[in-house]
Design a protein around this motif. Structure first.
Motif, PDB file in Angstrom:
ATOM      1  N   GLU A   1       0.838  -1.207   0.000  1.00 34.91           N
ATOM      2  CA  GLU A   1       0.000   0.000   0.000  1.00 34.91           C
ATOM      3  C   GLU A   1       0.872   1.256   0.000  1.00 34.91           C
ATOM      4  N   ALA A   2       1.875   1.296   0.868  1.00 37.43           N
ATOM      5  CA  ALA A   2       2.785   2.444   0.925  1.00 37.43           C
ATOM      6  C   ALA A   2       3.595   2.560  -0.363  1.00 37.43           C
ATOM      7  N   ILE A   3       4.005   1.422  -0.919  1.00 39.89           N
ATOM      8  CA  ILE A   3       4.779   1.442  -2.168  1.00 39.89           C
ATOM      9  C   ILE A   3       3.912   1.975  -3.304  1.00 39.89           C
ATOM     10  N   GLY A   4       2.650   1.589  -3.347  1.00 38.28           N
ATOM     11  CA  GLY A   4       1.741   2.104  -4.370  1.00 38.28           C
ATOM     12  C   GLY A   4       1.581   3.611  -4.289  1.00 38.28           C
ATOM     13  N   LYS A   5       1.448   4.133  -3.078  1.00 35.16           N
ATOM     14  CA  LYS A   5       1.332   5.588  -2.906  1.00 35.16           C
ATOM     15  C   LYS A   5       2.615   6.289  -3.343  1.00 35.16           C
ATOM     16  N   TRP A   6       3.763   5.707  -3.007  1.00 35.26           N
ATOM     17  CA  TRP A   6       5.047   6.267  -3.432  1.00 35.26           C
ATOM     18  C   TRP A   6       5.148   6.287  -4.957  1.00 35.26           C
ATOM     19  N   LEU A   7       4.750   5.195  -5.601  1.00 41.29           N
ATOM     20  CA  LEU A   7       4.797   5.129  -7.061  1.00 41.29           C
ATOM     21  C   LEU A   7       3.879   6.174  -7.696  1.00 41.29           C
ATOM     22  N   ASP A   8       2.668   6.313  -7.158  1.00 38.64           N
ATOM     23  CA  ASP A   8       1.736   7.312  -7.693  1.00 38.64           C
ATOM     24  C   ASP A   8       2.316   8.718  -7.569  1.00 38.64           C
ATOM     25  N   ARG A   9       2.896   9.022  -6.414  1.00 38.12           N
ATOM     26  CA  ARG A   9       3.469  10.346  -6.191  1.00 38.12           C
ATOM     27  C   ARG A   9       4.669  10.588  -7.101  1.00 38.12           C
ATOM     28  N   SER A  10       5.548   9.594  -7.196  1.00 39.86           N
ATOM     29  CA  SER A  10       6.754   9.786  -8.001  1.00 39.86           C
ATOM     30  C   SER A  10       6.429   9.898  -9.489  1.00 39.86           C
ATOM     31  N   ALA A  11       5.304   9.319  -9.906  1.00 45.23           N
ATOM     32  CA  ALA A  11       4.907   9.393 -11.324  1.00 45.23           C
ATOM     33  C   ALA A  11       4.374  10.765 -11.702  1.00 45.23           C
ATOM     34  N   THR A  12       3.901  11.524 -10.712  1.00 39.47           N
ATOM     35  CA  THR A  12       3.286  12.819 -11.028  1.00 39.47           C
ATOM     36  C   THR A  12       4.085  14.011 -10.524  1.00 39.47           C
ATOM     37  N   GLU A  13       5.064  13.777  -9.664  1.00 36.89           N
ATOM     38  CA  GLU A  13       5.818  14.875  -9.057  1.00 36.89           C
ATOM     39  C   GLU A  13       6.657  15.632 -10.080  1.00 36.89           C
ATOM     40  N   PHE A  14       7.310  14.898 -10.978  1.00 43.60           N
ATOM     41  CA  PHE A  14       8.169  15.502 -11.993  1.00 43.60           C
ATOM     42  C   PHE A  14       7.939  14.795 -13.324  1.00 43.60           C
ATOM     43  N   THR A  15       8.317  15.472 -14.403  1.00 43.72           N
ATOM     44  CA  THR A  15       8.306  14.869 -15.725  1.00 43.72           C
ATOM     45  C   THR A  15       9.755  14.539 -16.070  1.00 43.72           C
ATOM     46  N   TYR A  16       9.991  13.294 -16.502  1.00 43.16           N
ATOM     47  CA  TYR A  16      11.373  12.901 -16.781  1.00 43.16           C
ATOM     48  C   TYR A  16      11.405  11.705 -17.728  1.00 43.16           C
ATOM     49  N   THR A  17      12.560  11.522 -18.333  1.00 40.31           N
ATOM     50  CA  THR A  17      12.821  10.306 -19.099  1.00 40.31           C
ATOM     51  C   THR A  17      13.782   9.458 -18.275  1.00 40.31           C
ATOM     52  N   ILE A  18      13.681   8.163 -18.458  1.00 41.30           N
ATOM     53  CA  ILE A  18      14.528   7.239 -17.713  1.00 41.30           C
ATOM     54  C   ILE A  18      15.063   6.187 -18.682  1.00 41.30           C
ATOM     55  N   HIS A  19      16.377   5.974 -18.625  1.00 43.31           N
ATOM     56  CA  HIS A  19      17.023   5.005 -19.523  1.00 43.31           C
ATOM     57  C   HIS A  19      17.899   4.071 -18.700  1.00 43.31           C
ATOM     58  N   LEU A  20      17.711   2.779 -18.879  1.00 41.49           N
ATOM     59  CA  LEU A  20      18.549   1.773 -18.244  1.00 41.49           C
ATOM     60  C   LEU A  20      19.917   1.810 -18.919  1.00 41.49           C
ATOM     61  N   THR A  21      20.964   2.083 -18.138  1.00 40.96           N
ATOM     62  CA  THR A  21      22.306   2.224 -18.719  1.00 40.96           C
ATOM     63  C   THR A  21      23.254   1.101 -18.345  1.00 40.96           C
ATOM     64  N   GLY A  22      22.867   0.267 -17.363  1.00 43.52           N
ATOM     65  CA  GLY A  22      23.744  -0.834 -16.980  1.00 43.52           C
ATOM     66  C   GLY A  22      23.085  -1.723 -15.954  1.00 43.52           C
ATOM     67  N   ALA A  23      23.651  -2.911 -15.777  1.00 43.23           N
ATOM     68  CA  ALA A  23      23.105  -3.862 -14.805  1.00 43.23           C
ATOM     69  C   ALA A  23      24.245  -4.682 -14.218  1.00 43.23           C
ATOM     70  N   GLN A  24      24.055  -5.035 -12.951  1.00 41.49           N
ATOM     71  CA  GLN A  24      25.031  -5.850 -12.251  1.00 41.49           C
ATOM     72  C   GLN A  24      24.290  -6.852 -11.371  1.00 41.49           C
ATOM     73  N   GLN A  25      24.989  -7.929 -11.038  1.00 42.93           N
ATOM     74  CA  GLN A  25      24.468  -8.913 -10.107  1.00 42.93           C
ATOM     75  C   GLN A  25      25.468  -9.052  -8.974  1.00 42.93           C
ATOM     76  N   THR A  26      24.994  -8.934  -7.742  1.00 40.47           N
ATOM     77  CA  THR A  26      25.860  -9.040  -6.565  1.00 40.47           C
ATOM     78  C   THR A  26      25.894 -10.463  -6.030  1.00 40.47           C
ATOM     79  N   ASP A  27      24.732 -11.108  -6.003  1.00 44.60           N
ATOM     80  CA  ASP A  27      24.622 -12.506  -5.599  1.00 44.60           C
ATOM     81  C   ASP A  27      23.342 -13.050  -6.234  1.00 44.60           C
ATOM     82  N   PRO A  28      22.971 -14.304  -5.988  1.00 46.22           N
ATOM     83  CA  PRO A  28      21.805 -14.855  -6.687  1.00 46.22           C
ATOM     84  C   PRO A  28      20.499 -14.090  -6.488  1.00 46.22           C
TER      85      PRO A  28
END
Length: 119
Positions: free
Chosen positions: A54-81
């Protein structure tokens, strides 16, 4: 094999649940994004802690409307399984205009148990 030192992986090899969350997050699809988390998941973002879907959903809703932005995945790593880092480059109308963020995922039972977002 793992010594907690992140190893680079191809972004397209991230676990399906992480890819599903990232796609939903970019599309501002809160329901689909929340479905990627365990019921007792924790998100830490910008110094704030959000516990449970429930709290995560509210955070997602707020973060989706607070600012306008583009987001691009630039890299990925794995620390453990169960731990992955997805690095993103954001540009938008938030203070500073650009930032690179590390999304640190911990998985449990095929879902996201913990997400920490930091520069």
């Amino acid at each position: 094999m793992y010594d907690n030192q992140p190893r680079t992986v191809r972004p397209d090899t991230l676990p399906e649940v992480i890819a599903r969350y990232l796609t939903a997050h970019r599309a501002h699809d809160t329901a689909a994004a929340v479905a990627a988390f365990t019921h007792d998941a924790t998100v830490i973002d910008d110094g704030n802690i959000y516990e449970g879907t429930e709290a995560i959903g509210k955070w997602l809703d707020r973060s989706a409307t607070e600012f306008t932005y583009t987001i691009h995945l630039t890299g990925a790593q794995q620390t453990d399984p169960a731990r992955y880092i997805a690095t993103h480059h954001l540009e938008g109308d938030f203070p500073g205009g650009t930032i690179d963020l590390r999304y640190q995922f911990t998985l449990r039972d095929g879902l996201i148990e913990r997400l920490v977002i930091d520069p």
